[in-house]
Design a protein around this motif. Structure first.
Motif, PDB file in Angstrom:
ATOM      1  N   PHE A   1    -110.898  52.611  82.825  1.00  9.59           N
ATOM      2  CA  PHE A   1    -110.132  51.392  82.590  1.00  9.59           C
ATOM      3  C   PHE A   1    -110.862  50.135  83.067  1.00  9.59           C
ATOM      4  O   PHE A   1    -110.391  49.014  82.895  1.00  9.59           O
TER       5      PHE A   1
ATOM      6  N   TRP B   1    -111.363  49.384  86.188  1.00  9.74           N
ATOM      7  CA  TRP B   1    -110.712  48.862  87.403  1.00  9.74           C
ATOM      8  C   TRP B   1    -111.530  49.211  88.648  1.00  9.74           C
ATOM      9  O   TRP B   1    -111.428  48.557  89.674  1.00  9.74           O
TER      10      TRP B   1
ATOM     11  N   HIS C   1    -116.133  41.066  85.204  1.00  9.24           N
ATOM     12  CA  HIS C   1    -114.700  40.746  85.314  1.00  9.24           C
ATOM     13  C   HIS C   1    -114.265  39.733  84.257  1.00  9.24           C
ATOM     14  O   HIS C   1    -113.096  39.585  83.981  1.00  9.24           O
ATOM     15  N   ARG C   2    -115.253  39.059  83.661  1.00  9.03           N
ATOM     16  CA  ARG C   2    -114.897  38.069  82.629  1.00  9.03           C
ATOM     17  C   ARG C   2    -114.597  38.705  81.273  1.00  9.03           C
ATOM     18  O   ARG C   2    -113.845  38.145  80.483  1.00  9.03           O
TER      19      ARG C   2
ATOM     20  N   TYR D   1    -111.484  42.577  79.992  1.00  4.63           N
ATOM     21  CA  TYR D   1    -110.188  42.578  79.295  1.00  4.63           C
ATOM     22  C   TYR D   1    -110.312  43.112  77.868  1.00  4.63           C
ATOM     23  O   TYR D   1    -109.370  43.673  77.322  1.00  4.63           O
TER      24      TYR D   1
ATOM     25  N   ARG E   1    -109.710  46.718  78.201  1.00  6.58           N
ATOM     26  CA  ARG E   1    -108.330  47.041  78.598  1.00  6.58           C
ATOM     27  C   ARG E   1    -107.331  46.808  77.462  1.00  6.58           C
ATOM     28  O   ARG E   1    -106.295  47.469  77.402  1.00  6.58           O
ATOM     29  N   ARG E   2    -107.653  45.866  76.587  1.00  8.55           N
ATOM     30  CA  ARG E   2    -106.727  45.600  75.479  1.00  8.55           C
ATOM     31  C   ARG E   2    -106.700  46.739  74.456  1.00  8.55           C
ATOM     32  O   ARG E   2    -105.788  46.796  73.628  1.00  8.55           O
TER      33      ARG E   2
ATOM     34  N   PHE F   1     -98.512  54.412  84.904  1.00  5.87           N
ATOM     35  CA  PHE F   1     -98.724  54.762  86.312  1.00  5.87           C
ATOM     36  C   PHE F   1     -97.587  55.645  86.828  1.00  5.87           C
ATOM     37  O   PHE F   1     -96.471  55.575  86.323  1.00  5.87           O
TER      38      PHE F   1
ATOM     39  N   LYS G   1     -95.117  50.612  87.975  1.00  7.01           N
ATOM     40  CA  LYS G   1     -95.620  49.224  88.044  1.00  7.01           C
ATOM     41  C   LYS G   1     -94.835  48.293  87.108  1.00  7.01           C
ATOM     42  O   LYS G   1     -95.400  47.564  86.293  1.00  7.01           O
TER      43      LYS G   1
ATOM     44  N   PHE H   1     -94.030  41.370  78.132  1.00  6.66           N
ATOM     45  CA  PHE H   1     -95.051  40.777  79.016  1.00  6.66           C
ATOM     46  C   PHE H   1     -96.460  41.252  78.624  1.00  6.66           C
ATOM     47  O   PHE H   1     -97.426  40.486  78.658  1.00  6.66           O
ATOM     48  N   ALA H   2     -96.557  42.526  78.229  1.00  3.99           N
ATOM     49  CA  ALA H   2     -97.866  43.090  77.863  1.00  3.99           C
ATOM     50  C   ALA H   2     -98.455  42.388  76.647  1.00  3.99           C
ATOM     51  O   ALA H   2     -99.677  42.365  76.469  1.00  3.99           O
TER      52      ALA H   2
ATOM     53  N   GLU I   1     -97.485  39.101  75.860  1.00  3.45           N
ATOM     54  CA  GLU I   1     -97.673  37.688  76.247  1.00  3.45           C
ATOM     55  C   GLU I   1     -99.044  37.472  76.859  1.00  3.45           C
ATOM     56  O   GLU I   1     -99.713  36.490  76.558  1.00  3.45           O
ATOM     57  N   VAL I   2     -99.468  38.412  77.724  1.00  2.00           N
ATOM     58  CA  VAL I   2    -100.744  38.197  78.415  1.00  2.00           C
ATOM     59  C   VAL I   2    -101.933  38.229  77.458  1.00  2.00           C
ATOM     60  O   VAL I   2    -103.001  37.718  77.782  1.00  2.00           O
ATOM     61  N   ILE I   3    -101.743  38.853  76.292  1.00  2.00           N
ATOM     62  CA  ILE I   3    -102.884  38.825  75.357  1.00  2.00           C
ATOM     63  C   ILE I   3    -102.688  37.764  74.268  1.00  2.00           C
ATOM     64  O   ILE I   3    -103.466  37.675  73.339  1.00  2.00           O
TER      65      ILE I   3
ATOM     66  N   ARG J   1     -94.327  49.824  77.329  1.00  2.00           N
ATOM     67  CA  ARG J   1     -95.281  48.738  77.613  1.00  2.00           C
ATOM     68  C   ARG J   1     -96.708  49.157  77.254  1.00  2.00           C
ATOM     69  O   ARG J   1     -97.477  48.373  76.726  1.00  2.00           O
TER      70      ARG J   1
END
Lengths: 218, 299
Positions: free
Chosen positions: A49, A51, A71-72, A75, A78-79, A85, A89, A102-103, A105-107, A150
């Motif tokens: 993942f 992480w 880290h830039r 994503y 991850r998308r 989990f 979470k 929310f999952a 919205e963040v993308i 999610r």
């Protein structure tokens, strides 16, 4: 789809959590990742993942060299994945519907698409009647269903599940397994970490057995 | 665009869920910017006061007793060709002596018994107001000193250089105060934002796990810091405005006689204060989010 070559991961610099591990998972496969506590199941999922970092070796996920991601741009990896989990979470101050939306919205999806896809995902896990409830008022099985909704809402190619039935009663655990199998039938590759023999027997899928950071059988 | 809209929503929800910390931070900014603004207000008014004094500053050109009429004409040409010269008054030796006799102090009275007039004729030159008035006076005096028929020049060199030094000192002082207050604010706001970040740590980790970009995570906190800066500076301007209004209503009549007016901070500086405050809020938030994401990514 997923290739892991000679990966070594150490937390304290001396004892490897993953000891020169290699494995391969094909597209559309359903795989159980099993082994006792401390075998390295969670670590390998976190590495897939992006992480966790690793010391040596190479990890390819859908052709992406995970070790080269920063880290830039991690994503992007991850998308294309969903993660479920053991402790769900979920965000306690958001409703069931908001947790799933929310999952998206963040993308950066637009609101209309978010509403439609969230509704679809909740329908698939049978939670539409509880869409306005807060997670704290739901059972463990229901909370895990939200987490699965999610994870699936963005139609990921791969779903990683880290002991998703670990906190659930056996009957509910089987129901959750069935949800993952449905997702697998729709085309998602599933890696399901568990140490439950009952779940593995009920699933009848390939099992990758880990012990002390090594693949014992596959 | 969607990221920004979502960022605004998250910012608002962050502020509402951490109202107390947010208000504390805004209050701190308000106090710091008020201090800076009050110093600026003081600077503006001192500047105005000193400028009104230096408007009285004039150049006196003392003439040789044996100056020729052509030399006088040459001097008058120089005066009239200078755009900055507002007025020129010629004071003859006799007028100077008469003025001296009427205004002489007690300790100089023995001079009145002199049987000759010791005072030279002179020109009193006044200059128009301009930004470079003082440096112009200095340069013009240097030109006049070299002219034939001129005995000496008097223009308050010491006063001018003291005034200039004071203004330079005031500016350095303001920059130092501004810099220190900004640094203090950055530390305070970054800690406030850090509290806000840690109160939402699980949510941020989840955002990153489900594919949020670092920018998506940062935007709400950057906006929060900027809003704190904006709110704090606007409140500070109200306080400074209130102090200015009070001083003006209380003391304006006392300084009317000096031909002065209580000035408020000039518009560009007002916007500068707001801009500084917003920038400080942005930088503080940036530092906090950068540190948090850096530690998270070091795993």
């Amino acid at each position: 789809m997923i290739q892991v070559f000679n990966v070594v991961k150490m937390y304290d610099g001396s004892n490897p959590v993953l000891d020169n591990i290699s494995l391969e998972i094909s597209k559309g496969e359903f795989v159980f990742l099993t082994g006792p506590s401390g075998a390295g199941k969670t670590t390998i999922l976190k590495i897939l993942f992006g992480w966790e970092s690793f010391e040596t070796g190479q990890v390819l996920v859908q052709g992406i060299n995970v070790g080269k991601l920063t880290h830039r741009n991690v994503y992007t990896l991850r998308r294309s994945m969903g993660f479920v989990f053991q402790d769900y979470k979920l965000l306690p101050n958001k409703t069931v519907f908001e947790n799933v939306s929310f999952a998206q919205e963040v993308i950066g999806h637009d609101q209309k698409k978010i509403r439609f896809k969230t509704w679809e995902a909740l329908k698939n896990v049978g939670l539409t009647p509880k869409k306005d409830a807060y997670p704290a008022y739901l059972s463990g099985g229901e909370q895990q269903r939200i987490a699965i909704a999610r994870a699936m809402v963005n139609s990921p190619a791969i779903i990683l599940a880290d002991e998703p039935t670990g906190n659930l009663d056996p009957d509910i655990a089987i129901e959750i397994l069935k949800l993952f199998e449905e997702l697998n039938q729709k085309g998602s590759t599933i890696i399901f970490a568990t140490h439950s023999q009952e779940i593995m027997k009920a699933g009848n899928h390939r099992v990758i057995n880990l012990n002390r950071g090594k693949v014992v059988s596959s | 665009m969607q990221t920004l809209i979502s960022g605004y929503r998250t910012t608002l929800s962050n502020i509402l869920s951490n109202k107390q910390t947010f208000l504390l931070s805004v209050a701190t900014i308000t106090i710091a910017i008020s201090i800076l603004g009050l110093f600026l207000l003081l600077f503006f008014n001192l500047n105005g006061l000193l400028s009104s004094w230096n408007r009285e500053e004039q150049v006196i050109v003392y003439l040789d007793d044996d100056i020729s009429s052509s030399q006088k004409e040459n001097l008058e040409d120089i005066f009239s060709n200078n755009q900055q010269v507002e007025s020129t008054i010629e004071v003859s030796r006799e007028t100077a002596w008469a003025e001296f006799q009427s205004n002489v102090s007690d300790n100089l009275k023995p001079l009145l018994s002199l049987e000759f007039n010791p005072l030279p004729a002179s020109y009193k030159i006044r200059f128009r107001s301009s930004d470079n008035r003082l440096s112009h006076i200095r340069e013009f005096s240097k030109i006049l000193e070299t002219q034939q028929g001129v005995e000496s020049i008097e223009y308050g060199e010491e006063w001018i250089s003291r005034f200039e030094k004071f203004m330079v000192f005031s500016k350095i002082f303001l920059f130092a105060i501004g810099g220190l207050l900004s640094l203090g604010l950055i530390l305070i706001i970054s800690n406030t934002i850090r509290l806000s970040i840690y109160s939402r740590q699980d949510e941020i980790e989840l955002m990153l796990l489900i594919g949020a970009t670092p920018r998506f995570v940062k935007i709400p906190f950057l906006l929060e810091g900027m809003i704190q800066g904006l709110a704090g500076s606007v409140l500070a301007l109200f306080i400074i405005g209130g102090v200015h209004y009070y001083l003006k209503s209380k003391f304006q009549s006392s300084i009317d006689a000096m031909g002065m007016d209580f000035q408020f901070i000039a518009e560009p500086f007002l916007f500068g204060l707001i801009g500084l405050s917003v920038l400080v809020g942005f930088m503080a938030s940036y530092i906090s989010t950068f540190q948090f994401l850096y530690l998270l990514n070091k795993k």
